[in-house]
Design an enzyme around this catalytic site. Structure first.
Site, short mmCIF file in Angstrom:
data_model
loop_
_atom_site.label_atom_id
_atom_site.label_comp_id
_atom_site.label_asym_id
_atom_site.label_seq_id
_atom_site.Cartn_x
_atom_site.Cartn_y
_atom_site.Cartn_z
N GLU A 50 -5.99 19.46 -11.18
CA GLU A 50 -7.19 18.80 -10.64
C GLU A 50 -8.43 19.15 -11.47
O GLU A 50 -9.26 18.29 -11.74
CB GLU A 50 -7.42 19.20 -9.18
CG GLU A 50 -6.42 18.62 -8.21
CD GLU A 50 -6.42 17.10 -8.19
OE1 GLU A 50 -7.49 16.50 -8.38
OE2 GLU A 50 -5.34 16.51 -8.00
N CYS A 204 -6.22 -1.42 -10.60
CA CYS A 204 -7.61 -1.72 -10.21
C CYS A 204 -8.54 -1.08 -11.24
O CYS A 204 -9.30 -0.17 -10.95
CB CYS A 204 -7.89 -1.18 -8.80
SG CYS A 204 -9.43 -1.83 -8.14
N CYS A 211 -5.81 -8.09 -10.46
CA CYS A 211 -5.64 -8.47 -9.06
C CYS A 211 -4.34 -9.22 -8.81
O CYS A 211 -3.74 -9.08 -7.75
CB CYS A 211 -6.82 -9.31 -8.60
SG CYS A 211 -8.39 -8.43 -8.75
N CYS A 214 -1.61 -6.89 -7.96
CA CYS A 214 -2.02 -5.78 -7.10
C CYS A 214 -1.42 -5.93 -5.69
O CYS A 214 -1.51 -6.99 -5.07
CB CYS A 214 -3.54 -5.75 -6.99
SG CYS A 214 -4.11 -4.42 -5.92
N CYS A 220 -7.71 -7.41 0.08
CA CYS A 220 -8.85 -6.93 -0.70
C CYS A 220 -10.01 -7.93 -0.69
O CYS A 220 -9.83 -9.07 -1.10
CB CYS A 220 -8.42 -6.65 -2.13
SG CYS A 220 -9.79 -6.08 -3.15
S1 SF4 Z 1 -6.97 -6.87 -5.53
FE1 SF4 Z 1 -8.67 -5.46 -5.06
S2 SF4 Z 1 -7.74 -3.44 -5.18
FE2 SF4 Z 1 -6.37 -4.83 -6.20
S3 SF4 Z 1 -6.94 -4.79 -8.35
FE3 SF4 Z 1 -8.06 -6.47 -7.42
S4 SF4 Z 1 -10.02 -5.57 -6.83
FE4 SF4 Z 1 -8.60 -3.88 -7.17
#
Ligand code: SF4
Length: 371
Positions: A50, A204, A211, A214, A220
Site C-alpha cells: 500500500e 474506468c 464504458c 464495463c 453508471c
Molecule cells: S461505465 Fe462508468 S464506471 Fe464503467 S468505465 Fe464507464 S464511467 Fe467508468
C-alpha cells in the site's frame, strides 16, 4: 442482495452493494490476480504494498516490492535497518518521505504494537505515512475487516457511477465519496477493494474510460457519453508541458584517490534524506558565466581549498511531479589537503563502490555509475 453469481456460481457477500454484485464476476475473470500482494494476508507485506503504491504505478512498484521483501521480510528487519539501507533500496522509486515514514512506522509497530499492524482504523492512522484509505486497505486484507477504501481508482469509479459533479477534492465531496464508499463496500471487503481498484486501473480509465466493456455500465450515471468529462482529466502530456522548469548545477568533486564528495539532502524537500552531489545553483533561469564564477568562490570557501573546476557538462533533464529540473554537472578536483570541517559535517568523501550502495537520487546514481 444475497445470492450467487450466475456466471461463475460464486457466492456473493450477503450485503453486497449494487456495484459489488456487478463487479465480482468481472473481477474473477479480469482482475490482476497475479500481483504478489494479492496472495498474502501478512500485515507487513500488505502495508508495504500500500505504501509503495501510494504514488507509484503497479508495474514500477513490483520490482521494488520484491527486492524490499527479500531484504526486509518482516517488521523487525525493517525496523532494525539503518535509514541509509532503506533509502538505498527505495532509490529511484521517488517520493522519499514514504521511505522515511515507512522506516519510522516499522519502529513504532515493533515498540508500540507488539510487531503487528494496529487493528483499528484510528490507531493505524497514527503511523506515519498511513492515511485512512491505506489503513483501511490493510485492515480489510490482513484482518478481514469490512473497511472501505478510497484510493484514486475507487474515487474515480464512485464519482462517475454516482454521477457526482464539481471538484472531487473539495471537503464536502470527500465526505460524500467516503459515505458512498462505505455504502457500497460489502463485508468482507477484501475482494471488493481489489476489484474496484482493478476496474479503475483497467477499465474506468481517467482519460478514456472503456464504458462499452464495463460491468457497471447499466448502473453508471457517468457512462452516457460524458464519463471522460465529469471527472477531471489526468493527462500526462499537457500537464508535463505546464510544469515549470528549474535549472540546477551539481558539483562533482573528486579527490586524488577517486573518492567523490556527497552530502545528505535535508529531510524536507525533494530527494529528502538522500545522498547527493552538492547543488550549487538552483533557479528558474539558466546560470550566466558570472553566476558560476560567483558560485566558484563560494565553493572554494566552503571546501576551504581552491577547486580546480572543469568545464560545465551539458544539461540533462529530470522530471519531478511538479517541475522539470534541467541540470548540469560541474566537475572539480579537490586538493588532497581537505579537512572536513563543521560546515561540511553533513557531507563526506565516499569511495565510488560505497557511494553506489547509498540512497541516491536516480540521476545522481546514473552519473556515478558512468564514472
Ligand atoms: S461505465 Fe462508468 S464506471 Fe464503467 S468505465 Fe464507464 S464511467 Fe467508468
Amino acid at each position: 442482495m444475497a445470492g450467487t453469481d450466475p456466471a461463475l456460481g460464486r457466492a456473493m457477500p450477503a450485503d453486497s452493494g449494487s456495484i459489488a454484485v456487478r463487479l465480482f464476476p468481472w473481477y474473477t475473470r479480469n482482475g490482476r490476480h497475479h500481483l504478489p500482494w494479492r496472495h498474502t494476508d501478512d500485515d507487513y507485506a500488505l502495508w508495504l504494498a500500500e505504501i509503495m503504491l501510494q504514488q507509484t504505478r503497479v508495474e514500477t512498484a513490483l520490482d521494488y516490492y520484491r527486492r524490499f521483501l527479500e531484504k526486509f521480510p518482516a517488521w523487525k528487519n525493517l525496523a532494525s535497518a539503518s535509514l541509509d539501507e532503506v533509502l538505498a533500496l527505495w532509490s529511484g522509486l521517488g517520493y522519499y518521505a514514504r521511505a522515511r515514514n515507512a522506516h519510522m512506522a516499522s519502529k513504532l509497530v515493533i515498540t508500540d504494537w507488539n510487531g503487528l499492524f494496529p487493528d483499528t482504523l484510528e490507531s493505524a492512522m497514527l503511523l506515519p505515512g498511513v492515511g485512512r484509505s491505506t489503513a483501511a486497505a490493510v485492515l480489510a486484507s490482513a484482518y478481514g475487516q469490512s473497511q472501505a477504501i478510497l484510493d484514486a481508482n475507487a474515487r474515480r469509479v464512485l464519482f462517475r457511477v454516482h454521477g457526482l459533479q464539481g471538484n472531487p477534492r473539495a471537503p464536502a465531496q470527500e465526505k460524500t465519496l467516503w459515505r458512498l464508499a462505505e455504502q457500497e463496500t460489502p463485508n468482507p471487503a477484501h475482494d471488493y477493494n481489489q476489484a474496484i481498484q482493478d476496474l479503475g486501473a483497467l477499465v474506468c480509465l481517467s482519460r478514456r474510460p472503456k464504458c462499452t466493456v464495463c460491468p457497471l455500465m447499466g448502473i453508471c450515471r457517468g457512462s452516457q457519453g460524458t464519463a471522460g468529462k465529469i471527472f477531471p482529466q489526468v493527462s500526462s502530456g499537457p500537464e508535463k508541458q505546464r510544469r515549470p522548469k528549474r535549472y540546477g548545477i551539481f558539483l562533482l568533486v573528486m579527490d586524488g584517490k577517486g573518492k567523490v564528495f556527497l552530502e545528505r539532502r535535508p529531510e524536507q524537500g525533494v530527494w529528502g534524506g538522500l545522498w547527493c552531489l552538492p547543488m550549487i545553483y538552483e533557479e528558474a533561469i539558466l546560470p550566466t558565466p558570472e553566476d558560476l564564477a560567483e558560485r566558484a568562490d563560494l565553493i572554494a570557501q566552503r571546501f576551504g581549498a581552491v577547486l580546480g573546476a572543469g568545464e560545465i557538462l551539458s544539461f540533462r533533464q529530470h522530471v519531478f511531479s511538479h517541475f522539470i529540473l534541467e541540470f548540469a554537472i560541474l566537475p572539480a578536483f579537490l586538493p588532497a589537503e581537505l579537512q572536513v570541517s563543521d560546515h561540511l559535517s553533513h557531507g563526506r568523501l565516499w569511495a565510488l563502490g560505497e557511494a553506489r550502495d547509498l540512497g541516491l537520487p536516480s540521476p545522481i546514481r546514473r552519473i556515478l555509475e558512468g564514472l
